[in-house]
Design a protein around this motif. Structure first.
Motif, PDB file in Angstrom:
ATOM      1  N   ARG A 197      20.004  28.830  59.024  1.00 29.19           N
ATOM      2  CA  ARG A 197      20.827  29.989  59.374  1.00 29.19           C
ATOM      3  C   ARG A 197      20.017  31.276  59.432  1.00 29.19           C
ATOM      4  N   GLU A 198      19.042  31.447  58.537  1.00 27.80           N
ATOM      5  CA  GLU A 198      18.222  32.663  58.594  1.00 27.80           C
ATOM      6  C   GLU A 198      17.109  32.435  59.625  1.00 27.80           C
ATOM      7  N   VAL A 199      17.157  33.165  60.709  1.00 33.14           N
ATOM      8  CA  VAL A 199      16.329  32.837  61.879  1.00 33.14           C
ATOM      9  C   VAL A 199      15.065  33.665  61.996  1.00 33.14           C
ATOM     10  N   GLN A 200      14.872  34.637  61.131  1.00 28.36           N
ATOM     11  CA  GLN A 200      13.710  35.515  61.270  1.00 28.36           C
ATOM     12  C   GLN A 200      12.378  34.760  61.250  1.00 28.36           C
ATOM     13  N   PRO A 201      12.226  33.708  60.424  1.00 29.89           N
ATOM     14  CA  PRO A 201      10.954  32.969  60.438  1.00 29.89           C
ATOM     15  C   PRO A 201      10.597  32.409  61.815  1.00 29.89           C
TER      16      PRO A 201
ATOM     17  N   SER B 203      23.804  25.853  60.601  1.00 31.73           N
ATOM     18  CA  SER B 203      22.608  25.997  61.420  1.00 31.73           C
ATOM     19  C   SER B 203      22.485  27.430  61.944  1.00 31.73           C
ATOM     20  N   GLY B 204      21.291  27.775  62.424  1.00 30.36           N
ATOM     21  CA  GLY B 204      21.050  29.134  62.904  1.00 30.36           C
ATOM     22  C   GLY B 204      21.169  29.305  64.399  1.00 30.36           C
ATOM     23  N   HIS B 205      21.747  28.326  65.085  1.00 34.71           N
ATOM     24  CA  HIS B 205      21.756  28.336  66.547  1.00 34.71           C
ATOM     25  C   HIS B 205      22.467  29.550  67.136  1.00 34.71           C
ATOM     26  N   VAL B 206      23.598  29.933  66.552  1.00 32.01           N
ATOM     27  CA  VAL B 206      24.380  31.036  67.119  1.00 32.01           C
ATOM     28  C   VAL B 206      23.617  32.355  67.012  1.00 32.01           C
ATOM     29  N   THR B 207      23.106  32.667  65.832  1.00 32.65           N
ATOM     30  CA  THR B 207      22.361  33.911  65.634  1.00 32.65           C
ATOM     31  C   THR B 207      21.080  33.927  66.451  1.00 32.65           C
TER      32      THR B 207
ATOM     33  N   TYR C  38      29.723  32.078  63.423  1.00 32.66           N
ATOM     34  CA  TYR C  38      29.676  32.721  62.109  1.00 32.66           C
ATOM     35  C   TYR C  38      28.956  34.058  62.254  1.00 32.66           C
ATOM     36  N   GLY C  39      28.893  34.832  61.172  1.00 38.59           N
ATOM     37  CA  GLY C  39      28.227  36.126  61.194  1.00 38.59           C
ATOM     38  C   GLY C  39      26.746  36.026  60.882  1.00 38.59           C
ATOM     39  N   ASP C  40      26.038  37.096  61.167  1.00 40.15           N
ATOM     40  CA  ASP C  40      24.596  37.177  60.896  1.00 40.15           C
ATOM     41  C   ASP C  40      24.374  37.298  59.396  1.00 40.15           C
ATOM     42  N   VAL C  41      23.529  36.444  58.839  1.00 41.24           N
ATOM     43  CA  VAL C  41      23.281  36.452  57.397  1.00 41.24           C
ATOM     44  C   VAL C  41      22.705  37.782  56.928  1.00 41.24           C
ATOM     45  N   GLU C  42      21.980  38.492  57.778  1.00 42.02           N
ATOM     46  CA  GLU C  42      21.421  39.791  57.385  1.00 42.02           C
ATOM     47  C   GLU C  42      22.525  40.795  57.078  1.00 42.02           C
ATOM     48  N   ASN C  43      23.625  40.724  57.797  1.00 42.87           N
ATOM     49  CA  ASN C  43      24.753  41.619  57.524  1.00 42.87           C
ATOM     50  C   ASN C  43      25.424  41.281  56.200  1.00 42.87           C
ATOM     51  N   ILE C  44      25.466  39.999  55.877  1.00 39.00           N
ATOM     52  CA  ILE C  44      26.050  39.562  54.603  1.00 39.00           C
ATOM     53  C   ILE C  44      25.221  40.102  53.442  1.00 39.00           C
ATOM     54  N   ILE C  45      23.905  40.074  53.589  1.00 44.44           N
ATOM     55  CA  ILE C  45      23.013  40.591  52.547  1.00 44.44           C
ATOM     56  C   ILE C  45      23.228  42.088  52.368  1.00 44.44           C
TER      57      ILE C  45
ATOM     58  N   VAL D  21      25.075  27.358  53.313  1.00 44.16           N
ATOM     59  CA  VAL D  21      26.144  26.358  53.261  1.00 44.16           C
ATOM     60  C   VAL D  21      27.520  27.008  53.443  1.00 44.16           C
ATOM     61  N   GLY D  22      27.539  28.205  54.042  1.00 44.38           N
ATOM     62  CA  GLY D  22      28.800  28.796  54.481  1.00 44.38           C
ATOM     63  C   GLY D  22      29.503  29.688  53.492  1.00 44.38           C
ATOM     64  N   TYR D  23      28.870  30.008  52.366  1.00 42.34           N
ATOM     65  CA  TYR D  23      29.493  30.886  51.372  1.00 42.34           C
ATOM     66  C   TYR D  23      29.040  32.321  51.636  1.00 42.34           C
ATOM     67  N   ASP D  24      29.867  33.023  52.412  1.00 38.98           N
ATOM     68  CA  ASP D  24      29.485  34.340  52.940  1.00 38.98           C
ATOM     69  C   ASP D  24      30.104  35.500  52.176  1.00 38.98           C
ATOM     70  N   ASN D  25      30.915  35.204  51.166  1.00 39.74           N
ATOM     71  CA  ASN D  25      31.676  36.272  50.519  1.00 39.74           C
ATOM     72  C   ASN D  25      31.060  36.695  49.187  1.00 39.74           C
ATOM     73  N   THR D  26      29.744  36.908  49.174  1.00 40.78           N
ATOM     74  CA  THR D  26      29.095  37.474  47.991  1.00 40.78           C
ATOM     75  C   THR D  26      29.352  38.973  48.000  1.00 40.78           C
ATOM     76  N   ILE D  27      30.154  39.447  47.058  1.00 45.31           N
ATOM     77  CA  ILE D  27      30.537  40.860  47.076  1.00 45.31           C
ATOM     78  C   ILE D  27      29.556  41.743  46.310  1.00 45.31           C
ATOM     79  N   GLY D  28      28.735  41.135  45.459  1.00 43.30           N
ATOM     80  CA  GLY D  28      27.756  41.951  44.744  1.00 43.30           C
ATOM     81  C   GLY D  28      27.030  41.176  43.677  1.00 43.30           C
ATOM     82  N   TYR D  29      26.141  41.858  42.966  1.00 41.71           N
ATOM     83  CA  TYR D  29      25.352  41.233  41.917  1.00 41.71           C
ATOM     84  C   TYR D  29      25.141  42.224  40.780  1.00 41.71           C
TER      85      TYR D  29
END
Length: 467
Positions: free
Chosen positions: A31-35, A61-65, A245-252, A334-342
């Motif tokens: 999913r993280e496609v920068q590499p 998978s990272g195909h969409v992003t 799905y959304g871009d993982v960078e935005n989730i971070i 694995v699709g868990y995109d709702n990390t609200i903080g740490y």
């Protein structure tokens, strides 16, 4: 020509970077496609194709992003029906990449759209296959994951897989390289090798499912026998891979760092799950009450998927220092995109703030051996196959994967002991049980590895066929 396998151990997953004359194809990206973007940029090359062997169930998978960032087409095999724009290849369709070609070989059985990609070198000679979950080293893809979507039984899908292997893959030359999508540790098969690259000839000689004299009936029976229920998160990942799905960078970016007092307030006033990903020994010494442990250094993503049933569950993290971004990324895999903080400053900041914390009692295996353990409440949380191989005498199996089904077996009013292979899974189980009010749990440090070095009596099942 350049072929690079990018292997991710915690998912036992292989993605592939293929380059020829400045043109690049990516197969089954994470999913993280920068590499992948970085590799292409370093080579001054362009990503021309994104090939997917099937709709993956065990990761997003990272195909969409990657398609959004590069404009490269996403290629699936026949029968794929994504909701986003993609090129659906015909069986035998050829894609040119620099001075090599990649041919789509439709190989249904694991799923109906499963496709193996055959790479031919610049002379047109068969060089390698990227077999996805159709062919692993030592095994083949399980045929029970897509039966509901295909409106077929696992036996019918296994029959298709038998035909695919024998008409599309076993006809290739022995020296053709096999690049599978997974290795040992993946739940997509049951007998996967620790090796991640092999050849057709090696698999014909060693893979039980490729025996030359094997009948279809034998294949169906052996491939479907002993399949454990698939992890609960698999259907959700298939859905995300089909629908986007959304871009993982935005989730971070959206996850916030919270001071201990704010973190505590959010944890108390919302339904957020507090997930602690530090080492199990650190968790045992001190953790936020009712938090769940799943360590980042173990089989993190698959255990998250197996144990956190709602992928939309809001999550608050406690991580080792500097591991916040990595943890959020691995949850998103694995699709868990709702990390609200740490927790800002980690668990040490929590302690310095004088806030309440809990611990997990532990015991050394040698101490357990000196006790009259036959009168103790001891539970084995390993997988059925491990338990069948060897376990403590009279100790029941309560697999971590299905812990909820065994809650009534754990005593609430007296001490009980948990062990796994090495201590990682038993601490996960202990954290779940403590969060549900089982505070007399005691973890056996070092697990079964340590137990084997004691005088504790052990036993193993005997396969009925050997009697």
């Amino acid at each position: 020509m350049k072929i690079e396998q990018i292997y991710t151990g915690c998912l036992a997953q292989g993605a592939y970077y293929i380059e020829s004359k400045g043109e690049v194809a990516i197969i089954d990206p994470l999913r993280e496609v920068q590499p992948y973007l970085d590799k292409a940029e370093q080579s001054q090359a362009k990503i021309n194709y994104i090939f997917e062997t099937h709709f993956h169930a065990d990761f997003v998978s990272g195909h969409v992003t990657l398609a959004e960032k590069t404009g490269a087409p996403i290629v699936f095999g026949p029968n794929a029906n994504p909701t986003f724009k993609a090129h659906i290849a015909k069986d035998g369709e050829v894609f040119k990449l620099g001075d090599i070609t990649i041919t789509a070989l439709h190989t249904p059985g694991h799923t109906m759209e499963s496709t193996t990609y055959l790479l031919k070198d610049k002379e047109g000679k068969d060089y390698a296959i990227f077999s996805g979950d159709t062919l692993f080293l030592g095994d083949v893809g399980r045929p029970d994951l897509a039966q509901k979507a295909a409106d077929m039984t696992k036996e019918q899908l296994a029959g298709l897989l038998f035909d695919s292997l024998r008409t599309k893959i076993m006809t290739l030359a022995d020296e053709v390289i096999v690049y599978p999508a997974h290795g040992a540790g993946s739940a997509c098969g049951k007998n996967l090798s620790k090796e991640t690259v092999g050849t057709i000839g090696e698999q014909k000689a060693t893979n039980y499912a490729l025996r030359a004299n094997m009948t279809k009936e034998e294949f169906v029976k052996e491939v479907t026998d002993g399949l454990l229920p698939p992890p609960a998160y698999f259907p959700m990942n298939v859905q995300l891979n089909k629908e986007g799905y959304g871009d993982v960078e935005n989730i971070i970016k959206e996850a916030k760092a919270y001071e201990p007092s704010v973190f505590e307030m959010i944890a108390n006033e919302t339904d957020a799950l507090v997930l602690d990903v530090r080492h199990q020994d650190d968790f045992a010494k001190g953790h936020i009450p009712k938090s769940i442990f799943i360590g980042i250094d173990g089989g993190f993503a698959p255990w998250v998927g197996a144990l956190i049933l709602d992928y939309k569950q809001p999550i608050l993290l406690i991580t080792p220092e500097g591991k916040e971004k990595e943890t959020i990324t691995r949850l998103a895999r694995v699709g868990y995109d709702n990390t609200i903080g740490y927790l800002k400053g980690g668990f040490e900041a929590w302690k310095k703030a004088g806030l309440e914390y809990d611990t997990v009692s532990t015991i050394e295996a040698l101490v357990l051996a000196d006790m009259n353990y036959s009168k103790l409440n001891v539970f084995d949380v390993r997988k059925p196959g491990e338990y069948a191989s060897e376990h403590m005498v009279d100790v029941p199996l309560t697999p971590l994967d299905f812990l909820n089904e065994h809650l009534a077996e754990f005593p609430k009013e007296e001490p009980f002991y948990l062990y796994c292979a090495g201590g990682y899974r038993s601490m996960i189980a202990a954290s779940i049980l403590k969060s549900r009010g089982y505070h007399n749990v005691i973890d056996v440090k070092g697990g079964y590895v340590a137990i084997k070095n004691t005088t504790i009596e052990r036993t193993a099942y005997v396969c009925p066929s050997t009697l």
